[in-house]
Scaffold this motif. Structure first.
Motif, mmCIF file in Angstrom:
data_model
loop_
_atom_site.group_PDB
_atom_site.id
_atom_site.type_symbol
_atom_site.label_atom_id
_atom_site.label_comp_id
_atom_site.label_asym_id
_atom_site.label_seq_id
_atom_site.Cartn_x
_atom_site.Cartn_y
_atom_site.Cartn_z
ATOM 1 N N THR A 1 0.806 -1.222 0.000
ATOM 2 C CA THR A 1 0.000 0.000 0.000
ATOM 3 C C THR A 1 0.842 1.277 0.000
ATOM 4 O OG1 THR A 1 -0.135 -0.080 2.407
ATOM 5 C CG2 THR A 1 -1.941 -1.113 1.172
ATOM 6 N N ASP A 2 2.145 1.185 0.234
ATOM 7 C CA ASP A 2 2.994 2.384 0.305
ATOM 8 C C ASP A 2 2.935 3.214 -0.970
ATOM 9 O OD1 ASP A 2 3.806 1.984 2.891
ATOM 10 O OD2 ASP A 2 5.857 1.403 2.393
ATOM 11 N N LYS A 3 2.978 2.560 -2.127
ATOM 12 C CA LYS A 3 3.033 3.312 -3.378
ATOM 13 C C LYS A 3 1.746 4.083 -3.670
ATOM 14 C CE LYS A 3 2.366 -1.013 -5.778
ATOM 15 N NZ LYS A 3 3.038 -1.989 -6.596
ATOM 16 N N GLN A 4 0.679 3.790 -2.946
ATOM 17 C CA GLN A 4 -0.570 4.536 -3.126
ATOM 18 C C GLN A 4 -0.673 5.716 -2.165
ATOM 19 O OE1 GLN A 4 -2.668 1.038 -2.397
ATOM 20 N NE2 GLN A 4 -2.142 0.216 -4.405
ATOM 21 N N LYS A 5 0.302 5.866 -1.289
ATOM 22 C CA LYS A 5 0.309 6.968 -0.325
ATOM 23 C C LYS A 5 0.989 8.184 -0.941
ATOM 24 C CE LYS A 5 -1.107 4.298 3.073
ATOM 25 N NZ LYS A 5 -2.293 4.358 3.801
ATOM 26 N N PRO A 6 0.677 9.369 -0.426
ATOM 27 C CA PRO A 6 1.344 10.574 -0.952
ATOM 28 C C PRO A 6 2.820 10.615 -0.556
ATOM 29 C CG PRO A 6 -0.098 11.125 0.893
ATOM 30 C CD PRO A 6 -0.317 9.674 0.599
ATOM 31 N N VAL A 7 3.611 11.225 -1.401
ATOM 32 C CA VAL A 7 5.032 11.442 -1.124
ATOM 33 C C VAL A 7 5.161 12.810 -0.475
ATOM 34 C CG1 VAL A 7 7.324 11.756 -2.135
ATOM 35 C CG2 VAL A 7 5.743 10.085 -3.116
ATOM 36 N N GLU A 8 5.887 12.866 0.634
ATOM 37 C CA GLU A 8 6.129 14.140 1.305
ATOM 38 C C GLU A 8 7.631 14.345 1.405
ATOM 39 O OE1 GLU A 8 4.039 14.474 4.997
ATOM 40 O OE2 GLU A 8 2.169 13.726 4.115
ATOM 41 N N VAL A 9 8.085 15.538 1.010
ATOM 42 C CA VAL A 9 9.506 15.866 1.061
ATOM 43 C C VAL A 9 9.665 17.151 1.853
ATOM 44 C CG1 VAL A 9 11.591 16.386 -0.260
ATOM 45 C CG2 VAL A 9 9.872 14.841 -1.223
ATOM 46 N N GLU A 10 10.589 17.115 2.806
ATOM 47 C CA GLU A 10 10.969 18.315 3.550
ATOM 48 C C GLU A 10 12.465 18.498 3.382
ATOM 49 O OE1 GLU A 10 9.733 18.558 7.670
ATOM 50 O OE2 GLU A 10 8.192 17.059 7.280
ATOM 51 N N ALA A 11 12.894 19.720 3.187
ATOM 52 C CA ALA A 11 14.315 20.023 3.053
ATOM 53 C C ALA A 11 14.521 21.513 3.316
ATOM 54 C CB ALA A 11 14.816 19.662 1.662
ATOM 55 N N ASP A 12 15.750 21.872 3.650
ATOM 56 C CA ASP A 12 16.060 23.286 3.831
ATOM 57 C C ASP A 12 16.124 24.010 2.493
ATOM 58 O OD1 ASP A 12 16.224 22.867 6.566
ATOM 59 O OD2 ASP A 12 18.412 22.652 6.566
ATOM 60 N N ASN A 13 16.536 23.281 1.431
ATOM 61 C CA ASN A 13 16.701 23.883 0.111
ATOM 62 C C ASN A 13 16.217 22.934 -0.977
ATOM 63 O OD1 ASN A 13 18.357 26.318 0.908
ATOM 64 N ND2 ASN A 13 19.637 24.670 1.705
ATOM 65 N N PHE A 14 15.762 23.517 -2.079
ATOM 66 C CA PHE A 14 15.279 22.768 -3.239
ATOM 67 C C PHE A 14 15.768 23.472 -4.489
ATOM 68 C CE2 PHE A 14 11.994 22.849 -6.580
ATOM 69 C CZ PHE A 14 11.965 21.509 -6.918
ATOM 70 N N ASN A 15 16.283 22.693 -5.457
ATOM 71 C CA ASN A 15 16.742 23.268 -6.719
ATOM 72 C C ASN A 15 16.370 22.316 -7.845
ATOM 73 O OD1 ASN A 15 18.025 24.904 -8.604
ATOM 74 N ND2 ASN A 15 20.018 23.966 -8.267
ATOM 75 N N LEU A 16 15.626 22.806 -8.823
ATOM 76 C CA LEU A 16 15.245 22.024 -9.989
ATOM 77 C C LEU A 16 15.883 22.655 -11.208
ATOM 78 C CD1 LEU A 16 13.518 19.925 -11.547
ATOM 79 C CD2 LEU A 16 11.691 21.637 -11.567
ATOM 80 N N ASP A 17 16.738 21.905 -11.900
ATOM 81 C CA ASP A 17 17.335 22.359 -13.147
ATOM 82 C C ASP A 17 16.646 21.579 -14.258
ATOM 83 O OD1 ASP A 17 18.893 22.773 -15.429
ATOM 84 O OD2 ASP A 17 20.726 23.029 -14.241
#
Length: 167
Positions: A27-43
């Motif tokens: 059932t894990d793959k049907q749960k939402p993904v939550e991400v916490e971090a001090d910084n985020f960078n998308l290139d």
């Protein structure tokens, strides 16, 4: 607008792929993904996403804690995930009567297309009182194969501790 939609699609695919459970509750793959971090960078041009500073990724029973997580994409999908920490820690509850799986290493490489997790540098896995420790532990989830040590790299000896079966 199209670029924003592509970026959001890439980010969503990245998060879903990074958390593909290796030993997960079904059932894990049907749960939402939550991400916490001090910084985020998308290139978007390089298809690289970086989370840094106290990174915590959760999905269902799975949790990864790292200093830095770098996600490499190829043609709209995630190809490789690298987590670095001192140490990187993860835990996940598998299906059935198996106990919680915990692991740590200074570096995790997850090769998405090969369904292979490689724990490097002071790596340890624990489950049900059993322990596997080495400089390198590789888990191929497609074939359910665990390998530890690496003679070519001059790895330390593998140490395995198995608890006796309870009556």
């Amino acid at each position: 607008m199209k670029s924003t939609k592509q970026t959001l699609l890439f980010l969503t695919l990245t998060l879903i792929s990074v958390t593909t459970p290796l030993w997960a509750l079904s059932t894990d793959k049907q749960k939402p993904v939550e991400v916490e971090a001090d910084n985020f960078n998308l290139d978007d041009a390089k298809k690289i996403t970086v989370y840094s500073g106290n990174v915590i990724i959760t999905q269902g029973s799975m949790e990864i804690i790292a200093d830095k997580v770098t996600i490499h994409g190829v043609r709209g999908t995630t190809d490789k995930v690298i987590a670095i920490g001192n140490p990187v820690k993860f835990k996940q509850q598998p299906d059935g009567n198996q106990g919680l799986i915990r692991g740590e290493a200074n570096r995790f490489n997850y090769l998405v297309t090969k369904d292979t997790l490689v724990l490097l540098d002071d790596a340890t896995l624990w489950q049900n009182g059993n322990t596997f420790a080495s400089d390198r532990i590789e888990y191929d989830s497609k074939r359910s194969i665990v390998k530890a040590g690496d003679k070519k790299a001059g790895s330390k000896r593998v140490k395995v501790t198995l608890e006796p079966a309870k009556k």
